[in-house]
Design a protein around this motif. Structure first.
Motif, PDB file in Angstrom:
ATOM      1  N   PRO A 148       0.620  -1.113   0.389  1.00 48.01           N
ATOM      2  CA  PRO A 148      -0.200  -0.297   0.029  1.00 48.01           C
ATOM      3  C   PRO A 148       0.806   1.171   0.085  1.00 48.01           C
ATOM      4  CG  PRO A 148       0.430  -0.417   1.996  1.00 48.01           C
ATOM      5  CD  PRO A 148       0.596  -1.669   1.120  1.00 48.01           C
ATOM      6  N   ASN A 149      -0.354   2.481  -0.440  1.00 45.52           N
ATOM      7  CA  ASN A 149       0.907   3.491   0.102  1.00 45.52           C
ATOM      8  C   ASN A 149       1.818   3.694  -1.079  1.00 45.52           C
ATOM      9  OD1 ASN A 149      -1.002   4.431   1.696  1.00 45.52           O
ATOM     10  ND2 ASN A 149       0.156   3.755   3.238  1.00 45.52           N
ATOM     11  N   TYR A 186      -0.345   6.311  -6.431  1.00 51.39           N
ATOM     12  CA  TYR A 186      -2.275   6.260  -6.075  1.00 51.39           C
ATOM     13  C   TYR A 186      -2.846   6.819  -7.565  1.00 51.39           C
ATOM     14  CZ  TYR A 186      -2.241   6.580  -0.994  1.00 51.39           C
ATOM     15  OH  TYR A 186      -2.247   6.976   0.268  1.00 51.39           O
ATOM     16  N   ASP A 194      -6.341   4.019  -3.964  1.00 50.10           N
ATOM     17  CA  ASP A 194      -4.658   3.239  -3.582  1.00 50.10           C
ATOM     18  C   ASP A 194      -5.056   2.286  -4.718  1.00 50.10           C
ATOM     19  OD1 ASP A 194      -2.794   1.749  -2.738  1.00 50.10           O
ATOM     20  OD2 ASP A 194      -2.635   2.528  -0.191  1.00 50.10           O
ATOM     21  N   VAL A 217      -9.183   6.223  -0.726  1.00 50.19           N
ATOM     22  CA  VAL A 217      -8.227   7.176   0.679  1.00 50.19           C
ATOM     23  C   VAL A 217      -8.471   8.325   0.249  1.00 50.19           C
ATOM     24  CG1 VAL A 217      -6.546   5.335   0.374  1.00 50.19           C
ATOM     25  CG2 VAL A 217      -5.955   6.969  -1.103  1.00 50.19           C
ATOM     26  N   ARG A 277      -3.706   9.033   5.137  1.00 55.00           N
ATOM     27  CA  ARG A 277      -2.639   7.212   5.548  1.00 55.00           C
ATOM     28  C   ARG A 277      -2.019   7.798   5.608  1.00 55.00           C
ATOM     29  NH1 ARG A 277      -5.578   2.864   2.784  1.00 55.00           N
ATOM     30  NH2 ARG A 277      -4.204   1.929   1.310  1.00 55.00           N
ATOM     31  N   ASN A 278      -1.505   9.278   5.478  1.00 50.08           N
ATOM     32  CA  ASN A 278       0.699   9.624   6.057  1.00 50.08           C
ATOM     33  C   ASN A 278       1.470   8.863   4.386  1.00 50.08           C
ATOM     34  OD1 ASN A 278       2.130  10.787   6.893  1.00 50.08           O
ATOM     35  ND2 ASN A 278       2.538   9.513   8.672  1.00 50.08           N
ATOM     36  N   PRO A 279       1.024   8.846   3.406  1.00 47.07           N
ATOM     37  CA  PRO A 279       2.030   8.050   2.707  1.00 47.07           C
ATOM     38  C   PRO A 279       3.600   8.836   2.447  1.00 47.07           C
ATOM     39  CG  PRO A 279       0.562   9.653   1.376  1.00 47.07           C
ATOM     40  CD  PRO A 279      -0.052   9.740   3.163  1.00 47.07           C
ATOM     41  N   LEU A 306       5.921   8.410  -3.203  1.00 42.41           N
ATOM     42  CA  LEU A 306       4.779   7.667  -3.460  1.00 42.41           C
ATOM     43  C   LEU A 306       3.909   8.499  -5.576  1.00 42.41           C
ATOM     44  CD1 LEU A 306       1.699   7.000  -3.241  1.00 42.41           C
ATOM     45  CD2 LEU A 306       0.778   8.888  -2.770  1.00 42.41           C
ATOM     46  N   SER A 359      -0.277   2.150   7.109  1.00 45.34           N
ATOM     47  CA  SER A 359       0.189   4.165   7.665  1.00 45.34           C
ATOM     48  C   SER A 359      -1.271   4.049   7.638  1.00 45.34           C
ATOM     49  CB  SER A 359       0.523   4.938   6.922  1.00 45.34           C
ATOM     50  OG  SER A 359       1.700   4.283   6.143  1.00 45.34           O
TER      51      SER A 359
END
Length: 387
Positions: A220-221, A224, A245, A252, A276-278, A282, A387
């Motif tokens: 994940p992350n 996007y 995502d 998200v 999500r605080n990627p 990203l 996250s």
């Protein structure tokens, strides 16, 4: 013993079996393995809402109550008129003939209550006659199938219905599901409508296609996709921007506005960052729209160390995942009704994303799991937590 949970569509199907098919509560209880007390409670709730008095609704004003009464009277008169036209030849020919006529009209979606009143036949006598002549077989799988189909907003085909029913502990195969769908005339909603919302005629800088259709990241992350679509309401257009995502196909971030400024896509990205605080690195992919090429949006990407990626000119397949989400949204929710205003549309779309698409809807790409369940499985089986 774990308490059984029954969703609303299944409750409605059970109530219809008692009220419309004339089956006894005890028989339905035995066939469906549901307690009689629960069935009686569902019928009482159904009758309360049918009378226009749902517990969760606001009290009607005198004018609204009068309008409802007039509408009910008009419906009653129309039904009575239809009955008289269809039944004039068969009237006064004996109760058994009347019973057969009521059964025939029931197949035409005319309620038994209205038929019995117009033909001056008691409902109890009619149902007693039905029980004497035939005892219909209850198909528990068909009831569960209708409930699962209704819960999917009439969007699931045979494959997803098989998975949904098996998740409820019902052993059934795809061919049986397809057969039951034909018998019950269940057909998924499918309508294609495309309107371009991308304005790529601008002189702003364009990013390279870094994503390059790599739609299946390993975690994940990492990547996007983002896009904008329109929603029709009675008071004008509402525009929706989303970020998904690619790992779990989960929405998200999203934002809605009556127009399409750069703030729209920035607000959706800020929501995704807050949820999500990627990490920096990203990839955020979009089309070449002026909103995504704007200085405001590009500055937000740079602030967080994200990599901008844009589709090639005129190539919608480069952003196919976001396009598919919009198609699902419109088939499964937007095109099935109409919105009186933008606020109503906002509330319904948020409910679709949070209560159905992210948490419940089965995705074939994810092995027929919902995005939230897919991410939970990953969190359990991977040393890297979400996250």
């Amino acid at each position: 013993m774990m308490k059984k949970h029954f969703d609303t569509p299944l409750k409605l199907e059970v109530v219809k079996m008692v009220k419309e098919q004339g089956l006894s509560i005890s028989r339905v209880s035995q066939s469906m393995h549901i307690g009689e007390t629960a069935i009686r409670r569902w019928m009482k709730q159904y009758e309360t809402e049918l009378d226009g008095e749902p517990l969760a609704s606001k009290p009607l004003t005198a004018e609204q109550q009068r309008i409802r009464e007039l509408e009910q009277e008009n419906r009653q008169l129309r039904m009575d008129g239809d009955h008289l036209k269809k039944c004039v030849v068969l009237l006064r020919q004996g109760n058994e003939m009347s019973y057969r006529l009521i059964t025939h009209l029931q197949k035409k979606a005319i309620p038994v209550t209205h038929s019995c009143r117009v033909l001056e036949v008691s409902r109890s006598a009619y149902y007693a006659s039905v029980q004497r002549h035939a005892t219909p077989r209850i198909c528990s799988k068909e009831v569960h199938l209708k409930a699962a189909f209704s819960a999917s907003h009439k969007s699931y085909g045979s494959r997803r219905l098989v998975v949904a029913m098996q998740a409820q502990g019902i052993r059934i195969g795809r061919y049986q599901v397809r057969s039951l769908m034909r018998q019950a005339r269940l057909q998924p909603v499918w309508r294609r409508k495309f309107v371009h919302t991308t304005n790529s005629r601008h002189n702003l800088p364009i990013a390279e296609n870094i994503l390059s259709r790599q739609f299946n990241p390993v975690a994940p992350n990492l990547a996007y996709v983002s896009d904008i679509t329109y929603i029709r309401t009675e008071t004008g257009w509402l525009y929706l921007a989303v970020l998904l995502d690619l790992f779990s196909r989960k929405v998200v971030g999203w934002a809605m506005a009556p127009n399409m400024p750069a703030d729209l896509v920035c607000d959706a990205l800020r929501m995704a960052i807050g949820q999500r605080n990627p990490a920096p690195g990203l990839i955020v992919h979009s089309d070449r729209g002026s909103q995504y090429a704007s200085r405001q949006y590009q500055a937000l990407l740079q602030e967080h160390g994200f990599i901008c990626s844009m589709s090639r000119k005129g190539n919608c397949w480069d952003n196919a995942v976001a396009e598919r989400f919009f198609l699902n949204l419109k088939m499964e929710r937007v095109w099935q009704g109409s919105y009186a205003n933008k606020m109503e549309a906002r509330q319904d779309i948020v409910a679709y994303i949070t209560n159905f698409y992210n948490t419940t809807r089965l995705h074939s790409t994810l092995g027929y799991l919902s995005p939230s369940v897919f991410e939970r499985h990953y969190a359990v089986n991977s040393p890297i937590s979400l996250s």
